[in-house]
Design a protein around this motif. Structure first.
Motif: not given
Length: 286
Positions: A157-162
């Motif tokens: 889940f990288e990069p974290v965007e939400s």
């Protein structure tokens, strides 16, 4: 009534927007004029964008879970559905006990419903030799490699965007940490960027305990362990539902957050209903 189909660029129908005519002060219907039609079309376009985002996100979730199922058929549907449903019931009761505002509760639970399904997605990066081993028990080296699924899951889940990315990372990384910070919990306070799937060794870090463990992970920890106890696995027979409930209670304050366990026990009937709704294909519910 003004009706518009809500379609994606590829023609996929996502829904239908229907708007009823307004009425004047005498109760007579006001026809839609060209300006109203233009505004409605703009609104419909925005609605399509929102629905398309939700549709594509849902498909992405299903595909990632299917990928995990290919690797470990015994650990996905209906297991992930039960863990997700258990987690929602636990959170709803926990939120009620803590007087969480309704708007905040709905945002959190909608995200948790999806994120809980990814708790073990990191197992896609674990060798079949270890992942599907039945006997004898894991060696210490194999156990350490297995622990790496927490870091692998978080890295997905990288990069974290939400907010969804944040919660997916929290759950994947920390649903095996213990409330008391005991040695059996893992991975603790680690940087996932220090983890390499090549050597598979979880970087050393201080223990994580108490409320330093994200709430989402503390909830899924209870849901996941209860489900694992009460269903057969390649390495164990299933426990009775009552024995599984008792084990969770016995570990409140040590392995599990006691307030999360309290919420879990308060929705015991709902938990049992979920057990019946999602039985394993090869195992009748108890």
């Amino acid at each position: 009534m003004y009706t518009l189909p809500l379609k994606m660029a590829n023609g996929k129908l996502l829904g239908v927007l229907q708007i009823i005519n307004a009425k004047d002060e005498n109760g007579k219907v006001i026809p839609f004029d060209s300006e109203a039609e233009l505004l409605i079309s703009h609104f419909a376009s925005s609605a399509v964008q929102a629905l398309q985002h939700a549709y594509l996100t849902s498909n992405m979730v299903k595909r990632m879970l299917k990928m995990a199922e290919f690797r470990d058929p015994r650990e996905t549907y209906p297991h992930v559905e039960r863990v997700s449903a258990f987690s929602l019931e636990i959170y709803d009761r926990w939120a009620f006990n803590h007087n969480i505002p309704e708007a905040e509760m709905h945002i959190y639970r909608d995200t948790l419903k999806i994120a809980a399904k990814f708790h073990d997605v990191g197992k896609v990066g674990i060798s079949d030799v270890i992942l599907k081993k039945t006997f004898p028990r894991f060696t210490e080296e194999e156990r350490n490699v297995m622990k790496g699924h927490t870091c692998i899951g978080a890295q997905l889940f990288e990069p974290v965007e939400s907010f969804l990315d944040v919660m997916c990372q929290e759950i994947a990384l920390h649903h095996h940490d213990r409330w008391d910070g005991g040695k059996m919990g893992y991975p603790g306070k680690v940087s996932i960027n220090q983890f390499s799937i090549v050597d598979g060794v979880v970087p050393e870090g201080d223990a994580l305990s108490g409320t330093d463990i994200p709430l989402s992970a503390r909830i899924v920890a209870v849901a996941d362990v209860f489900d694992a106890l009460s269903h057969k696995r390649c390495y164990k027979d299933s426990w009775s539902v009552e024995d599984s409930f008792f084990e969770i209670q016995q570990n409140a304050g040590t392995q599990f957050d006691p307030e999360v366990v309290l919420a879990f026990m308060q929705v015991k009937d709902r938990i049992c209903s979920i057990q019946m709704a999602f039985p394993d294909d090869l195992e009748a519910p108890q």
